[in-house]
Write a protein that holds these residues in place. Structure first.
Motif, PDB file in Angstrom:
ATOM      1  N   GLN A 222      -3.704  -0.049   1.367  1.00 20.18           N
ATOM      2  CA  GLN A 222      -2.890  -0.142   0.154  1.00 20.18           C
ATOM      3  C   GLN A 222      -3.549   0.625  -0.990  1.00 20.18           C
ATOM      4  OE1 GLN A 222      -2.935  -4.461  -0.023  1.00 20.18           O
ATOM      5  NE2 GLN A 222      -0.692  -4.487   0.036  1.00 20.18           N
TER       6      GLN A 222
ATOM      7  N   SER B 238      -6.740  -9.766  -2.974  1.00 19.61           N
ATOM      8  CA  SER B 238      -5.911  -9.795  -1.762  1.00 19.61           C
ATOM      9  C   SER B 238      -5.209  -8.467  -1.483  1.00 19.61           C
ATOM     10  CB  SER B 238      -4.879 -10.919  -1.838  1.00 19.61           C
ATOM     11  OG  SER B 238      -5.523 -12.158  -1.944  1.00 19.61           O
ATOM     12  N   VAL B 239      -5.949  -7.386  -1.600  1.00 19.21           N
ATOM     13  CA  VAL B 239      -5.410  -6.066  -1.258  1.00 19.21           C
ATOM     14  C   VAL B 239      -6.282  -5.455  -0.170  1.00 19.21           C
ATOM     15  CG1 VAL B 239      -4.343  -5.600  -3.481  1.00 19.21           C
ATOM     16  CG2 VAL B 239      -6.697  -4.945  -3.115  1.00 19.21           C
ATOM     17  N   ASN B 240      -5.669  -4.626   0.659  1.00 16.79           N
ATOM     18  CA  ASN B 240      -6.463  -3.999   1.708  1.00 16.79           C
ATOM     19  C   ASN B 240      -6.711  -2.522   1.396  1.00 16.79           C
ATOM     20  OD1 ASN B 240      -4.333  -2.364   2.789  1.00 16.79           O
ATOM     21  ND2 ASN B 240      -3.534  -4.152   3.853  1.00 16.79           N
ATOM     22  N   LYS B 241      -7.585  -1.933   2.173  1.00 15.58           N
ATOM     23  CA  LYS B 241      -8.017  -0.554   1.919  1.00 15.58           C
ATOM     24  C   LYS B 241      -6.869   0.449   2.054  1.00 15.58           C
ATOM     25  CE  LYS B 241     -12.413  -1.829   3.757  1.00 15.58           C
ATOM     26  NZ  LYS B 241     -13.202  -1.811   4.960  1.00 15.58           N
TER      27      LYS B 241
ATOM     28  N   LEU C 274     -11.906  -6.542  -4.121  1.00 19.60           N
ATOM     29  CA  LEU C 274     -10.631  -6.289  -3.439  1.00 19.60           C
ATOM     30  C   LEU C 274     -10.177  -7.520  -2.673  1.00 19.60           C
ATOM     31  CD1 LEU C 274     -11.167  -2.635  -2.138  1.00 19.60           C
ATOM     32  CD2 LEU C 274      -9.942  -3.385  -4.180  1.00 19.60           C
ATOM     33  N   ASP C 275     -11.116  -8.228  -2.064  1.00 17.70           N
ATOM     34  CA  ASP C 275     -10.767  -9.453  -1.344  1.00 17.70           C
ATOM     35  C   ASP C 275     -10.189 -10.501  -2.286  1.00 17.70           C
ATOM     36  OD1 ASP C 275     -11.549  -8.399   1.077  1.00 17.70           O
ATOM     37  OD2 ASP C 275     -13.456  -9.484   1.165  1.00 17.70           O
TER      38      ASP C 275
ATOM     39  N   SER D  99     -13.495   3.104   2.792  1.00 16.24           N
ATOM     40  CA  SER D  99     -14.374   2.414   3.740  1.00 16.24           C
ATOM     41  C   SER D  99     -15.836   2.663   3.421  1.00 16.24           C
ATOM     42  CB  SER D  99     -14.078   2.869   5.174  1.00 16.24           C
ATOM     43  OG  SER D  99     -12.819   2.405   5.575  1.00 16.24           O
TER      44      SER D  99
ATOM     45  N   THR E 149      -8.742   6.807   3.034  1.00 19.77           N
ATOM     46  CA  THR E 149      -9.185   5.536   3.616  1.00 19.77           C
ATOM     47  C   THR E 149     -10.633   5.619   4.060  1.00 19.77           C
ATOM     48  OG1 THR E 149      -8.215   6.188   5.735  1.00 19.77           O
ATOM     49  CG2 THR E 149      -6.902   4.730   4.348  1.00 19.77           C
TER      50      THR E 149
ATOM     51  N   VAL F  61     -15.791  -4.560  -2.287  1.00 15.45           N
ATOM     52  CA  VAL F  61     -15.060  -5.296  -1.246  1.00 15.45           C
ATOM     53  C   VAL F  61     -14.772  -6.721  -1.715  1.00 15.45           C
ATOM     54  CG1 VAL F  61     -15.260  -6.300   1.066  1.00 15.45           C
ATOM     55  CG2 VAL F  61     -15.924  -3.964   0.690  1.00 15.45           C
TER      56      VAL F  61
ATOM     57  N   SER G  60     -16.848   0.656   0.597  1.00 18.19           N
ATOM     58  CA  SER G  60     -16.849  -0.753   0.952  1.00 18.19           C
ATOM     59  C   SER G  60     -18.049  -1.166   1.795  1.00 18.19           C
ATOM     60  CB  SER G  60     -15.578  -1.097   1.728  1.00 18.19           C
ATOM     61  OG  SER G  60     -14.446  -0.809   0.964  1.00 18.19           O
TER      62      SER G  60
END
Length: 76
Positions: free
Chosen positions: A17, A12-15, A8-9, A30, A26, A5, A33
């Protein structure tokens, strides 16, 4: 928060994407993460690294930076 996580933070990408780009569900993203006990497979690591344009080797080192040999003073 798991190391994945944090990575990824920083990118700057989200789950959602990552899921769309990799084919990893997803719910699995999760799980990776949120649960430190969840095991990341080599295939998932490679797909995520490719999706975020990151070197898989560097990503591996970052995610598992706390992993050490049990006895580093073993004679080979």
């Amino acid at each position: 928060m798991t190391e994945i996580v944090k990575l990824l933070d920083r990118k700057s990408v989200n789950k959602a994407q990552i899921s769309r780009r990799t084919g990893i569900s997803t719910s699995r993203i999760s799980e990776l993460s949120l649960k430190k006990s969840t095991r990341l497979t080599a295939e998932e690591l490679l797909l995520i690294a490719l999706a975020i344009d990151n070197d898989p080797g560097e990503m591996l080192k970052e995610i598992f930076k706390d992993l050490k040999l049990e006895n580093e003073n073993v004679d080979a």
